[in-house]
Motif scaffolding. Structure first.
Motif, mmCIF file in Angstrom:
data_model
loop_
_atom_site.group_PDB
_atom_site.id
_atom_site.type_symbol
_atom_site.label_atom_id
_atom_site.label_comp_id
_atom_site.label_asym_id
_atom_site.label_seq_id
_atom_site.Cartn_x
_atom_site.Cartn_y
_atom_site.Cartn_z
ATOM 1 N N LYS A 61 -6.334 23.549 -4.164
ATOM 2 C CA LYS A 61 -5.058 22.862 -4.246
ATOM 3 C C LYS A 61 -3.928 23.724 -3.678
ATOM 4 O O LYS A 61 -4.039 24.938 -3.557
ATOM 5 N N GLU A 62 -2.830 23.062 -3.379
ATOM 6 C CA GLU A 62 -1.691 23.720 -2.770
ATOM 7 C C GLU A 62 -1.094 24.777 -3.709
ATOM 8 O O GLU A 62 -1.002 24.571 -4.910
ATOM 9 N N LYS A 63 -0.692 25.918 -3.133
ATOM 10 C CA LYS A 63 0.012 26.915 -3.924
ATOM 11 C C LYS A 63 1.435 26.458 -4.215
ATOM 12 O O LYS A 63 1.987 26.742 -5.259
ATOM 13 N N ALA A 64 2.014 25.782 -3.258
ATOM 14 C CA ALA A 64 3.373 25.264 -3.442
ATOM 15 C C ALA A 64 3.536 24.013 -2.607
ATOM 16 O O ALA A 64 3.140 23.975 -1.446
ATOM 17 N N VAL A 65 4.111 22.984 -3.189
ATOM 18 C CA VAL A 65 4.397 21.750 -2.459
ATOM 19 C C VAL A 65 5.841 21.824 -1.992
ATOM 20 O O VAL A 65 6.771 21.771 -2.790
ATOM 21 N N LYS A 66 6.013 21.960 -0.696
ATOM 22 C CA LYS A 66 7.362 22.121 -0.158
ATOM 23 C C LYS A 66 7.982 20.795 0.253
ATOM 24 O O LYS A 66 9.199 20.644 0.227
ATOM 25 N N ASN A 67 7.143 19.853 0.659
ATOM 26 C CA ASN A 67 7.638 18.536 1.078
ATOM 27 C C ASN A 67 6.744 17.449 0.496
ATOM 28 O O ASN A 67 5.522 17.581 0.506
ATOM 29 N N LEU A 68 7.368 16.411 0.012
ATOM 30 C CA LEU A 68 6.634 15.294 -0.569
ATOM 31 C C LEU A 68 7.307 14.009 -0.127
ATOM 32 O O LEU A 68 8.512 13.820 -0.348
ATOM 33 N N SER A 69 6.556 13.138 0.524
ATOM 34 C CA SER A 69 7.114 11.862 0.977
ATOM 35 C C SER A 69 6.135 10.741 0.703
ATOM 36 O O SER A 69 4.922 10.963 0.651
ATOM 37 N N LEU A 70 6.670 9.562 0.543
ATOM 38 C CA LEU A 70 5.864 8.380 0.231
ATOM 39 C C LEU A 70 6.179 7.279 1.225
ATOM 40 O O LEU A 70 7.349 6.951 1.447
ATOM 41 N N GLY B 268 0.831 -1.189 0.000
ATOM 42 C CA GLY B 268 0.000 0.000 0.000
ATOM 43 C C GLY B 268 0.870 1.244 0.000
ATOM 44 O O GLY B 268 2.030 1.204 0.432
ATOM 45 N N PHE B 269 0.315 2.355 -0.481
ATOM 46 C CA PHE B 269 1.063 3.596 -0.586
ATOM 47 C C PHE B 269 0.326 4.713 0.152
ATOM 48 O O PHE B 269 -0.891 4.827 0.057
ATOM 49 N N THR B 270 1.092 5.525 0.878
ATOM 50 C CA THR B 270 0.550 6.717 1.532
ATOM 51 C C THR B 270 1.421 7.900 1.154
ATOM 52 O O THR B 270 2.618 7.911 1.456
ATOM 53 N N LEU B 271 0.829 8.883 0.487
ATOM 54 C CA LEU B 271 1.562 10.074 0.059
ATOM 55 C C LEU B 271 1.278 11.220 1.022
ATOM 56 O O LEU B 271 0.123 11.474 1.368
ATOM 57 N N SER B 272 2.336 11.879 1.454
ATOM 58 C CA SER B 272 2.195 13.050 2.321
ATOM 59 C C SER B 272 2.668 14.284 1.570
ATOM 60 O O SER B 272 3.768 14.291 1.011
ATOM 61 N N VAL B 273 1.815 15.304 1.542
ATOM 62 C CA VAL B 273 2.128 16.570 0.882
ATOM 63 C C VAL B 273 2.178 17.652 1.948
ATOM 64 O O VAL B 273 1.190 17.894 2.635
#
Length: 442
Positions: free
Chosen positions: A150-159, A90-95
């Motif tokens: 939606k986000e103006k800017a994605v500063k952190n992205l993790s999976l 399974g996958f969990t994306l954090s923005v």
């Protein structure tokens, strides 16, 4: 590669903006590649590629092929776990530190040594992402819809990847006779080789109430209830699963729908290739032992006619790997703002001004092996494609499209050069050309 959020694109939907991620990591004894993120109007699309041993899969396919469908369900399940291509997770994306809601993912595989129909999408993805053709690849396309604004800017992205639990079966099975005498049997753990004593107290016929019957269908209602105990009691023995080796009988249609004008909707798990699944869930009344504790219980498969004996199989559910987080983007890598849209629009609004020199024509034709003399028009066509990745560094625009990189001077609008991307032909390696997307910070 044009990517749309909806499986069936609408006429008004534009393809997502491709954002190079360019990350590699190892999980579950496999190399994973995260080459690209696509920012669509309705959400995010993340592409993941997992490498597996293609020659190992070829040997597996030669050994089992399609004959696995005719084997017992427990054997089929074990074969599925041995499949080098199979990895259930399974996958969990954090923005920006918040979990993104998923609407699922699709998957497909590339197997270079097995003569099966090839998916055009996979061939396109391997070429686009610069993956090795000699390796096996499983592609995941993850979808995350925007919730509200939606986000103006994605500063952190993790999976976070979480391997699903797998069934590990015991070598032993135990046969019980209905209303038979209590007895003991020995079991050896397939994980630790620890020995257990499996005590069978009773095996009796039980019947489900007729309330479960549905109009048009007759369901099996007979099953055997096993009362047992296992010693020594350890953390491992508490995870023991006890099941009937046989599947339940499928329901039988009894109502003639052709003769009656009725509206009905019936969902059946299963199909023409195998039996329909019927599951028994609930609580069972069980007697207490002399010391006051209760016997453990297990229910057999459901049948129309009572059976005289049941063969039981044993297994554990184990997580082969712990869940692990992978950083795809950190704040230090991610400029904020909406500069990317301005950069793209700035180039496209001035595309008619693009030109090159005579030496530029010679250089570009040689680098890209072009047969046309109209190099400028060829470059304009490529730059106008919706999946072109346009970035700016210093005084130049860089356009990555279809395996090549076009360089344009942002002040004079001169096409300086164009060249092919150099993908190293090493299993498991890849390269993506382009900077982070300034608008979305990724």
């Amino acid at each position: 590669m044009e990517v749309y959020f909806e499986a069936v694109k609408s006429e008004k939907e534009k393809p997502g903006i491709p954002i190079p991620i360019n990350k590699q990591f190892f999980y579950g004894n496999s190399l994973w590649v995260c080459p690209m993120l696509y920012v669509c109007k309705k959400g995010l699309i993340l592409d993941l590629c997992r490498q597996f041993d293609a020659k190992e899969y070829q040997e597996f396919y030669t050994k089992w092929g399609e004959k696995a469908d005719s084997l017992e369900p427990a054997v089929q399940e074990q074969i599925a776990y041995e499949n080098p291509m199979n990895f259930e997770c399974g996958f969990t994306l954090s923005v920006n530190g918040k979990g993104a809601k998923s609407c699922g993912y699709s998957g497909s595989a590339w197997q270079p040594y097995v003569s099966e129909a090839k998916d055009p999408f996979i061939e396109k993805a391997i070429e686009e992402y610069g993956l090795s053709w000699d390796c096996g690849w499983y592609f995941y396309r993850l979808s995350y819809p925007f919730s509200g604004q939606k986000e103006k800017a994605v500063k952190n992205l993790s999976l976070c990847i979480t391997a699903h639990k797998r069934r590990v079966f015991f070598a032993e099975t135990i046969k019980t006779v209905v209303n038979g005498a209590p007895f003991d049997a020995k079991l050896r753990s397939p994980l630790t080789e620890e020995c257990f004593t499996f005590h069978v107290e009773s095996c009796k016929i039980e019947t489900l109430p007729e309330k479960i019957a549905k109009k048009s269908f007759r369901f099996p209602t007979n099953y055997c209830l096993l009362q047992y105990d296992i010693t020594p009691e350890t953390a491992e023995s508490e995870r023991l699963l006890v099941e009937d080796v046989r599947p339940s009988d499928p329901p039988v249609m009894e109502y003639d729908l052709q003769k009656e004008k009725i509206a009905s909707c019936v969902t059946i798990i299963g199909g023409a290739s195998g039996p329909t699944s019927v599951f028994l869930a609930g609580t069972f009344k069980n007697r207490n032992k002399e010391d006051g504790d209760s016997w453990k219980t297990a229910a057999s498969a459901l049948t129309f006619e009572p059976v005289t004996e049941v063969t039981w199989k044993f297994s554990f559910e184990v997580a082969p790997f712990e869940a692990q987080d992978f950083c795809l983007l950190s704040e230090g890598d991610a400029p904020a703002g909406n500069a990317a849209v301005e950069i793209r629009e700035d180039l496209l609004s001035n595309i008619d001004k693009l030109h090159t020199t005579e030496l530029g024509i010679v250089r570009i034709k040689k680098n890209l092996s072009l047969s046309t003399d109209d190099v400028v028009n060829w470059c304009k066509t490529k730059i106008n494609l919706p999946n072109a990745v346009i970035t700016r560094r210093g005084k130049n625009w860089y356009i990555e499209i279809d395996g090549c990189v076009i360089t344009v001077n942002a002040h004079s609008f001169t096409i300086i050069t164009a060249h092919k991307k150099n993908f190293p032909d090493v299993p498991g390696t890849f390269i993506c050309v382009g900077r982070r997307h300034p608008k979305y910070g990724i």
